[in-house]
Write a protein that holds these residues in place. Structure first.
Motif, PDB file in Angstrom:
ATOM      1  N   HIS A   1       0.836  -1.208   0.000  1.00  0.00           N
ATOM      2  CA  HIS A   1       0.000   0.000   0.000  1.00  0.00           C
ATOM      3  C   HIS A   1       0.863   1.248   0.000  1.00  0.00           C
ATOM      4  O   HIS A   1       0.647   2.165  -0.793  1.00  0.00           O
ATOM      5  CB  HIS A   1      -0.913   0.010   1.229  1.00  0.00           C
ATOM      6  CG  HIS A   1      -1.527   1.345   1.493  1.00  0.00           C
ATOM      7  ND1 HIS A   1      -2.610   1.816   0.794  1.00  0.00           N
ATOM      8  CD2 HIS A   1      -1.169   2.336   2.362  1.00  0.00           C
ATOM      9  CE1 HIS A   1      -2.910   3.030   1.218  1.00  0.00           C
ATOM     10  NE2 HIS A   1      -2.060   3.377   2.170  1.00  0.00           N
ATOM     11  N   TRP A   2       1.866   1.300   0.899  1.00  0.00           N
ATOM     12  CA  TRP A   2       2.668   2.511   1.023  1.00  0.00           C
ATOM     13  C   TRP A   2       3.618   2.697  -0.147  1.00  0.00           C
ATOM     14  O   TRP A   2       4.042   3.810  -0.431  1.00  0.00           O
ATOM     15  CB  TRP A   2       3.413   2.521   2.350  1.00  0.00           C
ATOM     16  CG  TRP A   2       2.456   2.849   3.455  1.00  0.00           C
ATOM     17  CD1 TRP A   2       1.882   1.990   4.342  1.00  0.00           C
ATOM     18  CD2 TRP A   2       1.902   4.137   3.735  1.00  0.00           C
ATOM     19  NE1 TRP A   2       1.017   2.669   5.166  1.00  0.00           N
ATOM     20  CE2 TRP A   2       1.018   3.972   4.821  1.00  0.00           C
ATOM     21  CE3 TRP A   2       2.082   5.401   3.183  1.00  0.00           C
ATOM     22  CZ2 TRP A   2       0.307   5.049   5.361  1.00  0.00           C
ATOM     23  CZ3 TRP A   2       1.375   6.466   3.719  1.00  0.00           C
ATOM     24  CH2 TRP A   2       0.497   6.283   4.795  1.00  0.00           C
TER      25      TRP A   2
ATOM     26  N   LEU B   1     -16.145   1.133   7.448  1.00  0.00           N
ATOM     27  CA  LEU B   1     -14.966   0.454   7.975  1.00  0.00           C
ATOM     28  C   LEU B   1     -14.298  -0.388   6.896  1.00  0.00           C
ATOM     29  O   LEU B   1     -13.067  -0.403   6.767  1.00  0.00           O
ATOM     30  CB  LEU B   1     -15.364  -0.410   9.168  1.00  0.00           C
ATOM     31  CG  LEU B   1     -14.253  -1.221   9.836  1.00  0.00           C
ATOM     32  CD1 LEU B   1     -13.163  -0.296  10.362  1.00  0.00           C
ATOM     33  CD2 LEU B   1     -14.822  -2.071  10.972  1.00  0.00           C
ATOM     34  N   ALA B   2     -15.108  -1.079   6.094  1.00  0.00           N
ATOM     35  CA  ALA B   2     -14.555  -1.935   5.041  1.00  0.00           C
ATOM     36  C   ALA B   2     -13.766  -1.116   4.028  1.00  0.00           C
ATOM     37  O   ALA B   2     -12.698  -1.542   3.565  1.00  0.00           O
ATOM     38  CB  ALA B   2     -15.683  -2.695   4.346  1.00  0.00           C
ATOM     39  N   LYS B   3     -14.274   0.090   3.685  1.00  0.00           N
ATOM     40  CA  LYS B   3     -13.584   0.929   2.709  1.00  0.00           C
ATOM     41  C   LYS B   3     -12.262   1.438   3.269  1.00  0.00           C
ATOM     42  O   LYS B   3     -11.247   1.458   2.556  1.00  0.00           O
ATOM     43  CB  LYS B   3     -14.475   2.116   2.330  1.00  0.00           C
ATOM     44  CG  LYS B   3     -13.896   3.016   1.243  1.00  0.00           C
ATOM     45  CD  LYS B   3     -13.768   2.279  -0.076  1.00  0.00           C
ATOM     46  CE  LYS B   3     -13.328   3.223  -1.180  1.00  0.00           C
ATOM     47  NZ  LYS B   3     -13.161   2.511  -2.474  1.00  0.00           N
ATOM     48  N   THR B   4     -12.256   1.848   4.537  1.00  0.00           N
ATOM     49  CA  THR B   4     -11.018   2.319   5.162  1.00  0.00           C
ATOM     50  C   THR B   4      -9.965   1.225   5.158  1.00  0.00           C
ATOM     51  O   THR B   4      -8.799   1.458   4.826  1.00  0.00           O
ATOM     52  CB  THR B   4     -11.296   2.775   6.605  1.00  0.00           C
ATOM     53  OG1 THR B   4     -12.256   3.833   6.588  1.00  0.00           O
ATOM     54  CG2 THR B   4     -10.023   3.272   7.269  1.00  0.00           C
ATOM     55  N   ILE B   5     -10.366   0.012   5.523  1.00  0.00           N
ATOM     56  CA  ILE B   5      -9.425  -1.115   5.575  1.00  0.00           C
ATOM     57  C   ILE B   5      -8.940  -1.481   4.184  1.00  0.00           C
ATOM     58  O   ILE B   5      -7.762  -1.811   3.980  1.00  0.00           O
ATOM     59  CB  ILE B   5     -10.081  -2.317   6.272  1.00  0.00           C
ATOM     60  CG1 ILE B   5     -10.363  -1.980   7.742  1.00  0.00           C
ATOM     61  CG2 ILE B   5      -9.197  -3.561   6.171  1.00  0.00           C
ATOM     62  CD1 ILE B   5     -11.172  -3.027   8.471  1.00  0.00           C
ATOM     63  N   GLU B   6      -9.850  -1.396   3.196  1.00  0.00           N
ATOM     64  CA  GLU B   6      -9.457  -1.696   1.818  1.00  0.00           C
ATOM     65  C   GLU B   6      -8.393  -0.719   1.330  1.00  0.00           C
ATOM     66  O   GLU B   6      -7.434  -1.105   0.664  1.00  0.00           O
ATOM     67  CB  GLU B   6     -10.684  -1.631   0.915  1.00  0.00           C
ATOM     68  CG  GLU B   6     -10.364  -1.896  -0.555  1.00  0.00           C
ATOM     69  CD  GLU B   6     -11.568  -1.673  -1.458  1.00  0.00           C
ATOM     70  OE1 GLU B   6     -11.387  -1.698  -2.691  1.00  0.00           O
ATOM     71  OE2 GLU B   6     -12.678  -1.463  -0.932  1.00  0.00           O
ATOM     72  N   LYS B   7      -8.552   0.560   1.666  1.00  0.00           N
ATOM     73  CA  LYS B   7      -7.603   1.588   1.233  1.00  0.00           C
ATOM     74  C   LYS B   7      -6.253   1.424   1.912  1.00  0.00           C
ATOM     75  O   LYS B   7      -5.202   1.615   1.297  1.00  0.00           O
ATOM     76  CB  LYS B   7      -8.176   2.972   1.515  1.00  0.00           C
ATOM     77  CG  LYS B   7      -9.304   3.366   0.584  1.00  0.00           C
ATOM     78  CD  LYS B   7     -10.082   4.564   1.100  1.00  0.00           C
ATOM     79  CE  LYS B   7      -9.226   5.793   1.261  1.00  0.00           C
ATOM     80  NZ  LYS B   7     -10.050   6.967   1.688  1.00  0.00           N
TER      81      LYS B   7
ATOM     82  N   PRO C   1      -4.915  -1.175   5.171  1.00  0.00           N
ATOM     83  CA  PRO C   1      -5.231  -2.078   6.290  1.00  0.00           C
ATOM     84  C   PRO C   1      -4.631  -1.640   7.617  1.00  0.00           C
ATOM     85  O   PRO C   1      -5.082  -2.080   8.679  1.00  0.00           O
ATOM     86  CB  PRO C   1      -4.642  -3.421   5.842  1.00  0.00           C
ATOM     87  CG  PRO C   1      -3.624  -3.075   4.800  1.00  0.00           C
ATOM     88  CD  PRO C   1      -4.142  -1.850   4.114  1.00  0.00           C
ATOM     89  N   SER C   2      -3.645  -0.752   7.585  1.00  0.00           N
ATOM     90  CA  SER C   2      -3.010  -0.300   8.826  1.00  0.00           C
ATOM     91  C   SER C   2      -3.546   1.038   9.314  1.00  0.00           C
ATOM     92  O   SER C   2      -3.127   1.532  10.358  1.00  0.00           O
ATOM     93  CB  SER C   2      -1.490  -0.194   8.634  1.00  0.00           C
ATOM     94  OG  SER C   2      -1.159   0.922   7.818  1.00  0.00           O
ATOM     95  N   GLU C   3      -4.501   1.640   8.594  1.00  0.00           N
ATOM     96  CA  GLU C   3      -4.917   3.001   8.901  1.00  0.00           C
ATOM     97  C   GLU C   3      -5.641   3.093  10.250  1.00  0.00           C
ATOM     98  O   GLU C   3      -6.716   2.533  10.432  1.00  0.00           O
ATOM     99  CB  GLU C   3      -5.826   3.540   7.796  1.00  0.00           C
ATOM    100  CG  GLU C   3      -6.193   5.011   7.958  1.00  0.00           C
ATOM    101  CD  GLU C   3      -4.984   5.920   7.890  1.00  0.00           C
ATOM    102  OE1 GLU C   3      -4.441   6.256   8.957  1.00  0.00           O
ATOM    103  OE2 GLU C   3      -4.586   6.272   6.763  1.00  0.00           O
ATOM    104  N   ALA C   4      -5.026   3.810  11.185  1.00  0.00           N
ATOM    105  CA  ALA C   4      -5.644   4.134  12.471  1.00  0.00           C
ATOM    106  C   ALA C   4      -6.239   2.917  13.159  1.00  0.00           C
ATOM    107  O   ALA C   4      -7.261   3.011  13.832  1.00  0.00           O
ATOM    108  CB  ALA C   4      -6.708   5.218  12.287  1.00  0.00           C
ATOM    109  N   VAL C   5      -5.566   1.779  13.019  1.00  0.00           N
ATOM    110  CA  VAL C   5      -6.130   0.524  13.517  1.00  0.00           C
ATOM    111  C   VAL C   5      -6.282   0.516  15.040  1.00  0.00           C
ATOM    112  O   VAL C   5      -7.220  -0.066  15.581  1.00  0.00           O
ATOM    113  CB  VAL C   5      -5.283  -0.676  13.029  1.00  0.00           C
ATOM    114  CG1 VAL C   5      -3.846  -0.572  13.522  1.00  0.00           C
ATOM    115  CG2 VAL C   5      -5.892  -1.994  13.451  1.00  0.00           C
ATOM    116  N   ASP C   6      -5.369   1.200  15.749  1.00  0.00           N
ATOM    117  CA  ASP C   6      -5.420   1.218  17.220  1.00  0.00           C
ATOM    118  C   ASP C   6      -5.102   2.613  17.740  1.00  0.00           C
ATOM    119  O   ASP C   6      -4.608   2.777  18.849  1.00  0.00           O
ATOM    120  CB  ASP C   6      -4.414   0.189  17.768  1.00  0.00           C
ATOM    121  CG  ASP C   6      -4.597  -0.101  19.247  1.00  0.00           C
ATOM    122  OD1 ASP C   6      -5.747  -0.080  19.736  1.00  0.00           O
ATOM    123  OD2 ASP C   6      -3.579  -0.346  19.932  1.00  0.00           O
ATOM    124  N   ALA C   7      -5.409   3.624  16.939  1.00  0.00           N
ATOM    125  CA  ALA C   7      -4.999   4.995  17.261  1.00  0.00           C
ATOM    126  C   ALA C   7      -5.576   5.504  18.571  1.00  0.00           C
ATOM    127  O   ALA C   7      -4.938   6.286  19.286  1.00  0.00           O
ATOM    128  CB  ALA C   7      -5.401   5.939  16.126  1.00  0.00           C
ATOM    129  N   GLY C   8      -6.782   5.071  18.910  1.00  0.00           N
ATOM    130  CA  GLY C   8      -7.420   5.550  20.121  1.00  0.00           C
ATOM    131  C   GLY C   8      -6.681   5.187  21.392  1.00  0.00           C
ATOM    132  O   GLY C   8      -6.932   5.788  22.452  1.00  0.00           O
TER     133      GLY C   8
END
Length: 299
Positions: free
Chosen positions: A13-14, A213-219, A221-228
């Motif tokens: 992805h990156w 959620l599915a679209k974010t993960i598709e774009k 998979p590591s995006e903000a996965v545990d940011a909170g």
């Protein structure tokens, strides 16, 4: 540190990701963001966190590490600005590391900014560094608390943990009330700011919608996965950390896609007011912060 993500998928992805127009491309937005980090209206990306590090330690740090360094621009600036004498940058995307190495050569710091296409967590496990630096990479970690704990474990006593990151809800899933607030603010922006800059006559939507959620993960998979988990982890592992909430509901979400339309003095006045509203709403607790910076010393 264990990873639950497919690192090959993340690297792929990156390798393909290109920069897009957003708040960090706007000089005024950068200056005000940096002001909230370090108290100075600095124009360069990441200049605020560099200055906050310098406010924390008065002498250059000897050796640093950066995880998720990308093309190495910010790591090279750490060297050029005298924050650290030597830095090792790690990234999973080979193409980005190739660019980082060339940038270091071009800047004349290839012996001081050293880049590796590898997983830093597999290589470093003992106290080795005087600086652990995270810049928009920590929120891509599948277990943020483990990443912060690893940072603590590889720091020498007296070493500095520094991060400038997205720290909001996992996968950007903000609350309904926050989304409503964002759209009320976006609705105050004049129509001309919604025209796309490609002369096609198309316009950006006046309403922000929550991406699935599915679209974010598709774009990504590591995006903000545990940011909170970011700020709670820092407060637990580095209890004396200096934490600077920098907002984001307005500058990151409400104004998304519109920055290139702010050109005239009148436009810039409106943008300044909106950015100030973002920060005041964050400090008052009306909105949660989506971004934040932190510096801590290992004791």
């Amino acid at each position: 540190m264990e990873s639950t993500l497919d690192t090959a998928q993340v690297a792929s992805h990156w390798a393909k990701t290109k920069s897009t127009s957003n708040w960090w491309t706007n000089r005024l937005a950068r200056r005000m963001y940096n002001f909230h980090v370090c108290g100075k209206l600095l124009p360069d990306p990441a200049a605020g966190i560099r200055d906050l590090i310098r406010q924390t330690v008065t002498t250059p740090l000897r050796k640093g590490i950066s995880v998720g360094c990308g093309t190495g621009v910010k790591e090279i600036e750490l060297i050029k600005s005298g924050v650290v004498d030597l830095i090792e940058g790690y990234d999973l995307a080979p193409g980005r590391i190739k660019i980082a190495k060339q940038k270091a050569v071009d800047a004349g710091v290839a012996d001081k900014a050293v880049f590796h296409c590898a997983n830093a967590f597999d290589i470093h496990t003992n106290p080795t560094f005087d600086l652990v630096y995270w810049d928009n990479a920590l929120h891509h970690m599948p277990d943020v608390k483990a990443a912060v704990q690893w940072s603590h474990s590889v720091l020498n006593d007296g070493g500095v943990f520094a991060m400038d990151e997205y720290v909001g809800p996992n996968r950007f899933l903000i609350e309904d009330a926050e989304l409503e607030y964002v759209n009320r603010v976006r609705a105050t922006v004049p129509d001309r700011h919604f025209l796309k800059p490609n002369a096609s006559g198309e316009s950006y939507s006046k309403k922000v919608t929550r991406e699935s959620l599915a679209k974010t993960i598709e774009k990504d998979p590591s995006e903000a996965v545990d940011a909170g988990a970011t700020l709670p982890a820092i407060r637990e592992i580095f209890p004396d950390a200096v934490i600077k909430p920098t907002g984001g509901m307005i500058f990151f979400i409400a104004l998304n896609g519109l920055y290139s339309s702010f050109r005239t003095d009148e436009d810039m006045h409106l943008l300044r007011v909106l950015l100030m509203l973002d920060h005041e709403a964050t400090l008052s607790g009306t909105l949660q912060t989506l971004y934040g910076a932190a510096v801590a010393i290992k004791k």
